[in-house]
Design a protein around this motif. Structure first.
Motif, short mmCIF file in Angstrom:
data_model
loop_
_atom_site.label_atom_id
_atom_site.label_comp_id
_atom_site.label_asym_id
_atom_site.label_seq_id
_atom_site.Cartn_x
_atom_site.Cartn_y
_atom_site.Cartn_z
N ASN A 79 3.58 5.47 -6.02
CA ASN A 79 3.38 5.46 -7.48
C ASN A 79 2.28 6.42 -7.89
O ASN A 79 2.41 7.14 -8.88
CB ASN A 79 3.10 4.06 -7.98
CG ASN A 79 4.33 3.18 -7.95
OD1 ASN A 79 5.45 3.67 -8.07
ND2 ASN A 79 4.13 1.89 -7.78
N ALA A 80 1.18 6.45 -7.15
CA ALA A 80 0.09 7.37 -7.47
C ALA A 80 0.54 8.82 -7.28
O ALA A 80 0.19 9.70 -8.10
CB ALA A 80 -1.13 7.07 -6.60
N SER A 81 1.30 9.08 -6.24
CA SER A 81 1.78 10.44 -6.02
C SER A 81 2.80 10.84 -7.10
O SER A 81 2.88 12.01 -7.47
CB SER A 81 2.37 10.59 -4.62
OG SER A 81 3.53 9.83 -4.47
N ALA A 139 2.11 1.66 -3.54
CA ALA A 139 0.99 2.07 -4.41
C ALA A 139 0.75 3.57 -4.27
O ALA A 139 0.53 4.28 -5.27
CB ALA A 139 -0.27 1.28 -4.07
N PHE A 140 0.81 4.09 -3.04
CA PHE A 140 0.66 5.51 -2.81
C PHE A 140 1.82 6.29 -3.46
O PHE A 140 1.61 7.32 -4.10
CB PHE A 140 0.61 5.81 -1.31
CG PHE A 140 0.71 7.27 -1.00
CD1 PHE A 140 -0.39 8.12 -1.15
CD2 PHE A 140 1.90 7.82 -0.55
CE1 PHE A 140 -0.28 9.47 -0.88
CE2 PHE A 140 2.02 9.16 -0.27
CZ PHE A 140 0.92 10.00 -0.44
N TRP A 194 2.52 10.05 -10.20
CA TRP A 194 1.69 10.47 -11.32
C TRP A 194 1.25 11.92 -11.12
O TRP A 194 1.29 12.73 -12.05
CB TRP A 194 0.47 9.55 -11.47
CG TRP A 194 -0.35 9.92 -12.66
CD1 TRP A 194 -0.21 9.46 -13.93
CD2 TRP A 194 -1.43 10.86 -12.69
NE1 TRP A 194 -1.13 10.06 -14.75
CE2 TRP A 194 -1.90 10.92 -14.01
CE3 TRP A 194 -2.05 11.65 -11.73
CZ2 TRP A 194 -2.95 11.74 -14.40
CZ3 TRP A 194 -3.10 12.47 -12.11
CH2 TRP A 194 -3.54 12.51 -13.42
N VAL A 195 0.82 12.26 -9.90
CA VAL A 195 0.42 13.64 -9.59
C VAL A 195 1.59 14.58 -9.83
O VAL A 195 1.45 15.63 -10.47
CB VAL A 195 -0.10 13.77 -8.14
CG1 VAL A 195 -0.29 15.23 -7.75
CG2 VAL A 195 -1.41 12.99 -7.96
N LEU A 230 -6.19 11.53 -3.14
CA LEU A 230 -5.88 10.14 -3.51
C LEU A 230 -6.40 9.15 -2.47
O LEU A 230 -6.78 8.03 -2.81
CB LEU A 230 -4.36 9.94 -3.63
CG LEU A 230 -3.64 10.53 -4.82
CD1 LEU A 230 -2.14 10.30 -4.67
CD2 LEU A 230 -4.16 9.94 -6.11
N LYS A 263 -3.99 17.46 -3.61
CA LYS A 263 -4.20 16.36 -4.56
C LYS A 263 -3.80 15.01 -3.95
O LYS A 263 -4.47 14.00 -4.19
CB LYS A 263 -3.43 16.62 -5.86
CG LYS A 263 -4.05 17.75 -6.68
CD LYS A 263 -3.28 18.00 -7.95
CE LYS A 263 -3.87 19.16 -8.72
NZ LYS A 263 -5.12 18.89 -9.38
N LEU A 264 -2.75 14.99 -3.13
CA LEU A 264 -2.38 13.73 -2.47
C LEU A 264 -3.44 13.32 -1.45
O LEU A 264 -3.75 12.13 -1.32
CB LEU A 264 -1.01 13.85 -1.79
CG LEU A 264 0.19 14.04 -2.70
CD1 LEU A 264 1.48 13.86 -1.90
CD2 LEU A 264 0.17 13.10 -3.89
N GLU A 321 0.83 -1.21 0.00
CA GLU A 321 0.00 0.00 0.00
C GLU A 321 0.86 1.26 0.00
O GLU A 321 0.51 2.26 -0.64
CB GLU A 321 -0.95 0.00 1.19
CG GLU A 321 -2.05 -1.02 1.08
CD GLU A 321 -3.04 -0.98 2.23
OE1 GLU A 321 -2.97 -0.04 3.06
OE2 GLU A 321 -3.87 -1.89 2.31
#
Length: 108
Positions: A57-59, A54-55, A61-62, A105, A101-102, A51
């Motif tokens: 990686n998502a951050s 995953a965070f 992208w932001v 998420l 934005k984070l 997890e």
């Protein structure tokens, strides 16, 4: 979702450092972010490494989408995110936009 999360960052070199009063005002719109030194930071806690990554990686992208990148400290079940706009010499609106934005998420 905060109004900040709907905004986009100013292009590099165009952002200006905020005053302490402005930083305090923007901090009040975010959850659990702190003003420490010349940056805003938050520790995101997760159940496990998967997890956490995953965070991260998502951050990423932001960060890529907004062209504004934090310093991150990644651990097994947490990630410390710190924003500061180095070329502005302090904290800018861009930092708060990305922080919001984070938070989105992970909003339920």
């Amino acid at each position: 979702m905060t109004a900040l999360a709907n905004k986009h960052c100013s292009p590099g070199g165009q952002a200006t450092a905020l005053s302490n009063a402005e930083i305090t005002t923007y901090l009040a719109t975010l959850e659990d972010w702190q003003h420490v030194g010349n940056e805003i930071l938050k520790t995101f806690v997760f159940k496990n490494y998967y997890e956490t990554i995953a965070f991260v990686n998502a951050s990423a992208w932001v960060s890529h989408h907004e062209d504004h990148h934090p310093d991150m400290s990644v651990h097994f079940n947490k990630c410390v995110v710190a924003y500061s706009t180095h070329d502005a010499g302090g904290i800018t609106l861009n930092d708060f936009i990305c922080a919001a934005k984070l938070d989105v998420l992970l909003a339920n």
